[in-house]
Design an enzyme around this catalytic site. Structure first.
Site, PDB file in Angstrom:
ATOM      1  N   SER A  50       0.861  -1.199   0.000  1.00 42.87           N
ATOM      2  CA  SER A  50       0.000   0.000   0.000  1.00 42.87           C
ATOM      3  C   SER A  50       0.891   1.241   0.000  1.00 42.87           C
ATOM      4  O   SER A  50       2.107   1.152   0.247  1.00 42.87           O
ATOM      5  CB  SER A  50      -0.871   0.001   1.262  1.00 42.87           C
ATOM      6  OG  SER A  50      -0.051   0.226   2.401  1.00 42.87           O
ATOM      7  N   ASP A  82      -0.915  -1.597  -4.081  1.00 39.77           N
ATOM      8  CA  ASP A  82      -2.287  -1.757  -3.604  1.00 39.77           C
ATOM      9  C   ASP A  82      -2.901  -0.362  -3.388  1.00 39.77           C
ATOM     10  O   ASP A  82      -2.301   0.481  -2.715  1.00 39.77           O
ATOM     11  CB  ASP A  82      -2.220  -2.534  -2.277  1.00 39.77           C
ATOM     12  CG  ASP A  82      -3.572  -3.011  -1.788  1.00 39.77           C
ATOM     13  OD1 ASP A  82      -4.478  -3.183  -2.613  1.00 39.77           O
ATOM     14  OD2 ASP A  82      -3.691  -3.239  -0.561  1.00 39.77           O
TER      15      ASP A  82
HETATM   16  P1  13P Z   1      -8.383  -6.990   4.824  1.00 42.44           P
HETATM   17  O1  13P Z   1      -8.303  -5.774   5.691  1.00 42.44           O
HETATM   18  O2  13P Z   1      -9.703  -7.655   4.949  1.00 42.44           O
HETATM   19  O3  13P Z   1      -7.254  -7.919   5.059  1.00 42.44           O
HETATM   20  O4  13P Z   1      -8.291  -6.489   3.296  1.00 42.44           O
HETATM   21  C1  13P Z   1      -7.033  -6.196   2.715  1.00 42.44           C
HETATM   22  C2  13P Z   1      -7.145  -5.522   1.411  1.00 42.44           C
HETATM   23  O5  13P Z   1      -8.185  -5.432   0.781  1.00 42.44           O
HETATM   24  C3  13P Z   1      -5.913  -4.924   0.865  1.00 42.44           C
HETATM   25  O6  13P Z   1      -6.127  -4.217  -0.302  1.00 42.44           O
HETATM   26  O1  G3H Z   2      -6.294  -1.948   1.725  1.00 43.14           O
HETATM   27  C1  G3H Z   2      -5.836  -1.898   2.845  1.00 43.14           C
HETATM   28  C2  G3H Z   2      -4.617  -2.629   3.231  1.00 43.14           C
HETATM   29  O2  G3H Z   2      -4.912  -3.407   4.349  1.00 43.14           O
HETATM   30  C3  G3H Z   2      -3.470  -1.683   3.458  1.00 43.14           C
HETATM   31  O3  G3H Z   2      -3.573  -1.000   4.660  1.00 43.14           O
HETATM   32  O4  G3H Z   2      -2.975   1.361   4.115  1.00 43.14           O
HETATM   33  O5  G3H Z   2      -2.804   0.462   6.451  1.00 43.14           O
HETATM   34  O6  G3H Z   2      -1.183  -0.271   4.694  1.00 43.14           O
HETATM   35  P1  G3H Z   2      -2.574   0.215   4.995  1.00 43.14           P
HETATM   36 ZN    ZN Z   3      -8.043  -3.270  -0.421  1.00 45.66          ZN
END
Ligand code: 13P
Ligand code: G3H
Ligand code: ZN
Length: 309
Positions: A50, A82
């Site tokens: 992320s 992500d």
């Molecule tokens: P969770 O928080 O359910 O693990 O989802 C993760 C996610 O969608 C990351 O993009």
């Molecule tokens: O989509 C969410 C993921 O769990 C990433 O979370 O932005 O805290 O790293 P984060």
């Molecule tokens: Zn997500």
């Protein structure tokens, strides 16, 4: 083997009826636990980062960690951004060696989501990089986005074909009632499976992605709380629902929270049992093992991608 894109992996996953885990990485131990699990059961793998994780661990370190993984295993690995919120972060990850990006303009109006996604797709495809986009929004908290439950919108199936055709995107995340984080459902899980099936029908052969797919195992929440935590009990996405979705059009399932819970429950236990412990290897090592176990469980018992590498 170099890092790979996701298109060919999704083609095979769709044809053979399994999904690939998009597992979130924040640091070396998490990455090692995930990679060791995937190698052990011979599964293709998507390591995803992320914006917040990239800021924390730093792009250059993440690249080297992924490269180090590739030197020690022989499974296909995708390095994926992500929830990239705009063209700039997607470009930066593509230029810096990621092989897949998600442009998440899902909180913007439909036409704007199409415009921004198309811009990323053009830049990415010229460079052989895969792109995931999102239509509909999930509730929950990420570092970059905080969507309240009342602002979350489930995906409108009438828009999916137009979106995919107009953008040329390689995979699409849809919202069917899952959310990010550990507090998804107060009571029973409410998921709109009919909506998923309708989207899949309208996009034959096209890979669908599910976010917010942690199951929030009760034993891990209990272990956190038994050793000094204070997490409210909550329900996650039932694993049998994910298993069924994996056999259909869903080719990527995102899991972060369950890994965080496994890591935290383990570290809490070590500290509770050995309050004088201060060697990081003595708590991060068991945490890495716990991540390996849960990822193996997901691959073998939920996603069905074991043996597909
Ligand atoms: P969770 O928080 O359910 O693990 O989802 C993760 C996610 O969608 C990351 O993009
Ligand atoms: O989509 C969410 C993921 O769990 C990433 O979370 O932005 O805290 O790293 P984060
Ligand atoms: Zn997500």
């Amino acid at each position: 083997m170099p890092l790979v894109g996701s298109q060919d992996l999704f083609k095979k996953a769709y044809a053979e009826g399994y999904a690939i885990g998009g597992f979130n990485v924040n640091n070396m131990e998490i990455l090692q636990g995930i990679v060791d699990a995937a190698q052990e059961v011979r599964s293709p793998l998507i390591l995803q980062v992320s914006a917040g994780a990239r800021k924390y661990a730093r792009h250059e370190y993440l690249m080297k960690l992924a490269e180090a993984a590739l030197q020690t295993v022989d499974i296909p690995i995708v390095l994926h951004l992500d929830h990239g919120e705009d063209f700039e972060i997607c470009k930066s990850c593509i230029d810096g060696g990621f092989t897949s990006v998600m442009i998440d303009a899902s909180s913007r109006p439909f036409e704007e989501n199409i415009r921004e996604t198309k811009r990323v797709v053009e830049y990415a495809h010229e460079r052989g990089i895969s792109v995931e986009a999102e239509l509909g929004t999930l509730a929950g908290i990420e570092d970059a986005v905080n969507v309240k439950a009342e602002d979350a919108n489930l995906t409108n199936p009438d828009q999916v074909k137009e979106f995919v055709d107009a953008t040329g995107v390689d995979s699409l995340a849809i919202a069917i009632g899952t959310s990010h984080g550990a507090y998804k459902f107060k009571g029973e899980a409410k998921l709109d499976i009919a909506r998923l099936e309708r989207c899949a029908q309208l996009l034959p052969g096209f890979p669908i992605v599910l976010h917010g797919s942690s199951s929030v195992p009760e034993n891990l929440v209990q272990q956190c709380n038994q050793y000094g935590g204070n997490l409210p009990g909550a329900k996650g996405v039932p694993e049998d629902m994910l298993r069924k979705a994996s056999q259909g059009a869903v080719c990527k399932i995102n899991i972060d929270t369950d890994l965080r819970l496994a890591m935290t429950a383990t570290i809490r236990k070590v500290f509770a049992e050995k309050p004088s412990e201060f060697d990081p290897r003595k708590y991060l090592g068991p945490a890495r093992d716990a991540i390996q176990e849960i990822v193996k469980h997901k691959i073998v018992n939920v996603l069905g991608s074991a043996g597909k590498a």
